[in-house]
Motif scaffolding. Structure first.
Motif, PDB file in Angstrom:
ATOM      1  N   LYS A   1      10.511  -0.801   2.635  1.00  0.00           N
ATOM      2  CA  LYS A   1       9.156  -0.097   2.877  1.00  0.00           C
ATOM      3  C   LYS A   1       8.646  -1.756   1.753  1.00  0.00           C
ATOM      4  O   LYS A   1       7.156  -1.596   2.020  1.00  0.00           O
ATOM      5  CB  LYS A   1       8.614   1.342   2.140  1.00  0.00           C
ATOM      6  CG  LYS A   1       9.802   1.767   3.150  1.00  0.00           C
ATOM      7  CD  LYS A   1       9.622   3.578   2.996  1.00  0.00           C
ATOM      8  CE  LYS A   1       9.868   4.464   3.910  1.00  0.00           C
ATOM      9  NZ  LYS A   1       9.574   6.044   2.883  1.00  0.00           N
TER      10      LYS A   1
ATOM     11  N   GLU B   1       4.392   9.065  -3.496  1.00  0.00           N
ATOM     12  CA  GLU B   1       5.399  10.191  -1.987  1.00  0.00           C
ATOM     13  C   GLU B   1       5.979   9.618  -0.928  1.00  0.00           C
ATOM     14  O   GLU B   1       6.400   9.715  -0.290  1.00  0.00           O
ATOM     15  CB  GLU B   1       4.021  10.841  -1.831  1.00  0.00           C
ATOM     16  CG  GLU B   1       3.008  11.768  -3.134  1.00  0.00           C
ATOM     17  CD  GLU B   1       2.580  10.449  -3.993  1.00  0.00           C
ATOM     18  OE1 GLU B   1       2.328  10.289  -3.945  1.00  0.00           O
ATOM     19  OE2 GLU B   1       2.894  11.211  -5.629  1.00  0.00           O
ATOM     20  N   ASP B   2       5.789   7.856  -0.893  1.00  0.00           N
ATOM     21  CA  ASP B   2       6.081   7.823   0.179  1.00  0.00           C
ATOM     22  C   ASP B   2       7.658   7.855   0.511  1.00  0.00           C
ATOM     23  O   ASP B   2       8.218   6.534   0.985  1.00  0.00           O
ATOM     24  CB  ASP B   2       5.195   5.749   0.069  1.00  0.00           C
ATOM     25  CG  ASP B   2       3.759   6.080   0.681  1.00  0.00           C
ATOM     26  OD1 ASP B   2       3.240   6.743   1.774  1.00  0.00           O
ATOM     27  OD2 ASP B   2       3.240   5.194  -0.131  1.00  0.00           O
ATOM     28  N   PHE B   3       8.631   7.870  -0.768  1.00  0.00           N
ATOM     29  CA  PHE B   3       9.971   7.311  -1.497  1.00  0.00           C
ATOM     30  C   PHE B   3      10.498   8.919  -1.760  1.00  0.00           C
ATOM     31  O   PHE B   3      11.404   8.745  -2.278  1.00  0.00           O
ATOM     32  CB  PHE B   3       9.920   6.084  -1.922  1.00  0.00           C
ATOM     33  CG  PHE B   3       9.235   5.010  -1.899  1.00  0.00           C
ATOM     34  CD1 PHE B   3       9.743   4.194  -1.224  1.00  0.00           C
ATOM     35  CD2 PHE B   3       8.151   4.323  -2.930  1.00  0.00           C
ATOM     36  CE1 PHE B   3       9.325   3.130  -0.627  1.00  0.00           C
ATOM     37  CE2 PHE B   3       7.895   3.142  -2.207  1.00  0.00           C
ATOM     38  CZ  PHE B   3       7.776   2.540  -1.812  1.00  0.00           C
ATOM     39  N   ASN B   4       9.808  10.197  -1.605  1.00  0.00           N
ATOM     40  CA  ASN B   4      10.308  10.875  -1.644  1.00  0.00           C
ATOM     41  C   ASN B   4      11.176  11.682  -0.783  1.00  0.00           C
ATOM     42  O   ASN B   4      12.504  12.187  -1.480  1.00  0.00           O
ATOM     43  CB  ASN B   4       9.384  12.238  -1.217  1.00  0.00           C
ATOM     44  CG  ASN B   4       8.155  12.843  -2.719  1.00  0.00           C
ATOM     45  OD1 ASN B   4       8.034  12.039  -3.369  1.00  0.00           O
ATOM     46  ND2 ASN B   4       6.937  12.801  -1.929  1.00  0.00           N
TER      47      ASN B   4
ATOM     48  N   LYS C   1       1.085  -1.003   0.326  1.00  0.00           N
ATOM     49  CA  LYS C   1       0.169  -0.486  -0.225  1.00  0.00           C
ATOM     50  C   LYS C   1       1.088   1.616  -0.043  1.00  0.00           C
ATOM     51  O   LYS C   1       0.434   2.417   0.619  1.00  0.00           O
ATOM     52  CB  LYS C   1      -0.854  -0.302   1.272  1.00  0.00           C
ATOM     53  CG  LYS C   1      -2.043  -0.717   0.929  1.00  0.00           C
ATOM     54  CD  LYS C   1      -2.836  -1.230   2.528  1.00  0.00           C
ATOM     55  CE  LYS C   1      -3.790  -2.419   2.533  1.00  0.00           C
ATOM     56  NZ  LYS C   1      -4.125  -2.213   3.600  1.00  0.00           N
ATOM     57  N   LYS C   2       1.704   0.930  -1.017  1.00  0.00           N
ATOM     58  CA  LYS C   2       2.861   2.123  -1.395  1.00  0.00           C
ATOM     59  C   LYS C   2       2.338   3.222  -2.594  1.00  0.00           C
ATOM     60  O   LYS C   2       1.790   2.268  -3.541  1.00  0.00           O
ATOM     61  CB  LYS C   2       4.159   2.097  -1.154  1.00  0.00           C
ATOM     62  CG  LYS C   2       4.364   1.071   0.163  1.00  0.00           C
ATOM     63  CD  LYS C   2       5.048   1.913   1.745  1.00  0.00           C
ATOM     64  CE  LYS C   2       5.391   1.224   2.572  1.00  0.00           C
ATOM     65  NZ  LYS C   2       4.829   1.926   3.429  1.00  0.00           N
ATOM     66  N   THR C   3       2.889   4.422  -2.281  1.00  0.00           N
ATOM     67  CA  THR C   3       3.057   5.142  -3.856  1.00  0.00           C
ATOM     68  C   THR C   3       4.078   6.070  -3.371  1.00  0.00           C
ATOM     69  O   THR C   3       5.551   6.238  -3.207  1.00  0.00           O
ATOM     70  CB  THR C   3       1.478   6.370  -3.418  1.00  0.00           C
ATOM     71  OG1 THR C   3       2.218   7.330  -2.319  1.00  0.00           O
ATOM     72  CG2 THR C   3       0.497   5.598  -3.116  1.00  0.00           C
TER      73      THR C   3
END
Length: 322
Positions: A265, A245-248, A241-243
């Motif tokens: 993650k 933006e979760d890795f910015n 459930k990652k996008t």
């Protein structure tokens, strides 16, 4: 032939002095020693030409390289064998005297190209590319030198036929891949001085051991094609459930630590291991997903190569997780 004729290396050296050219630059590009079939490959660069010689000793290999370079220089009008006579030289004859023959009949039945391609397919790496480097000698006794390339890894072999030269360079590549592909279990080999550039060092073996620990439970999906590599990250993004933006934060930092955090993650790990320790340094980075994922980088130092391979990995991941 004049009694004053000299060996190829001496003639090449005298030619450069007489013509006010830069001295010939000899460098060893490959060697195998400590076995019943020693093998040395030397490259010589002089007057804008490049030639590779092969022999069972360094001396034979250098003379072979010098001989081929002189033949090239003769074709373009720089070397005149009348002015600087050269001893009759034939690498294969000298190999025979030394108890070694390139492309000997007992190797003709060995097919190494097929197994090499199978190994590449199993590990999802690009197919080997064979390139003819040189074709010298009289029509009744030609000598062919071929190069085999897989990415940045190269091997070279010389034989009396094109087919045998390809088979021998494929055989060398298979032996090199035993130490490059971490999926093959290794035992630390005994190393001679000449083998140190070919065999994995203690650092290599530690990297391979770490690789086996990280990848021991991973079953590669051999049905997946190169075009489908991105699918593994799509599945993991949905699963965790990652996008994007979760890795910015990780993409802003771009470092080994940020890569480790980002992969964590997604339930993944990575390992970096050397493919070549001498300059230029070649490093590979692989991620333990079910679809083989790897990047490579080259640098003058290990630090530069590591920075480059990390950057390359981030670029690929940025494309995939978008």
């Amino acid at each position: 032939m004049s009694k004053l004729a000299k060996n190829p290396a001496m003639v090449l050296q005298e030619l450069t002095v007489k013509k006010c050219l830069g001295p010939p630059n000899f460098e060893i590009v490959h060697s195998i020693s400590g076995t019943h079939e020693n093998r040395f490959d030397y490259r010589v660069r002089v007057a804008g030409v490049e030639a590779i010689g092969t022999g069972s000793s360094k001396q034979i290999s250098k003379h072979d390289a010098a001989y081929k370079a002189l033949k090239m220089l003769e074709e373009i009008g720089i070397y005149d064998p009348v002015e600087l006579p050269m001893e009759e030289f034939k690498a294969s004859a000298m190999q025979k005297q030394a108890g070694y023959r390139i492309g000997s009949p007992n190797k003709l039945s060995i097919n190494c190209i097929g197994p090499l391609k199978d190994l590449c397919m199993e590990n999802k790496i690009e197919d080997p590319v064979f390139t003819e480097i040189s074709d010298v000698g009289p029509p009744h006794c030609r000598e062919f030198t071929y190069e085999c390339c897989i990415g940045s890894v190269k091997t070279i072999a010389t034989a009396n036929t094109k087919k045998m030269a390809k088979q021998l360079t494929a055989k060398e590549m298979l032996e090199r891949l035993k130490y490059i592909l971490p999926t093959i279990k290794l035992e630390a080999p005994r190393k001679t001085e000449e083998q140190k550039t070919l065999m994995p060092s203690e650092i290599d073996l530690a990297a391979l051991q770490k690789y086996n620990e990280v990848f021991s439970d991973i079953v590669p999906d051999k049905k997946v094609k190169v075009d489908d590599f991105a699918s593994v990250f799509n599945r993991l993004m949905l699963e965790y459930k990652k996008t994007r933006e979760d890795f910015n934060e990780e993409f802003t930092e771009i470092s080994p630590d940020s890569l480790e955090r980002m992969l964590k993650k997604l339930g993944l790990q990575y390992v970096i291991f050397p493919l070549q320790e001498q300059e230029p340094i070649i490093l590979a980075l692989r991620i333990n997903c079910d679809v083989p994922f790897a990047t490579m980088a080259v640098g003058r130092t290990e630090e530069l190569a590591k920075s480059e391979v990390i950057n390359n990995t981030f670029k690929m991941l940025d494309c995939f997780i978008k």
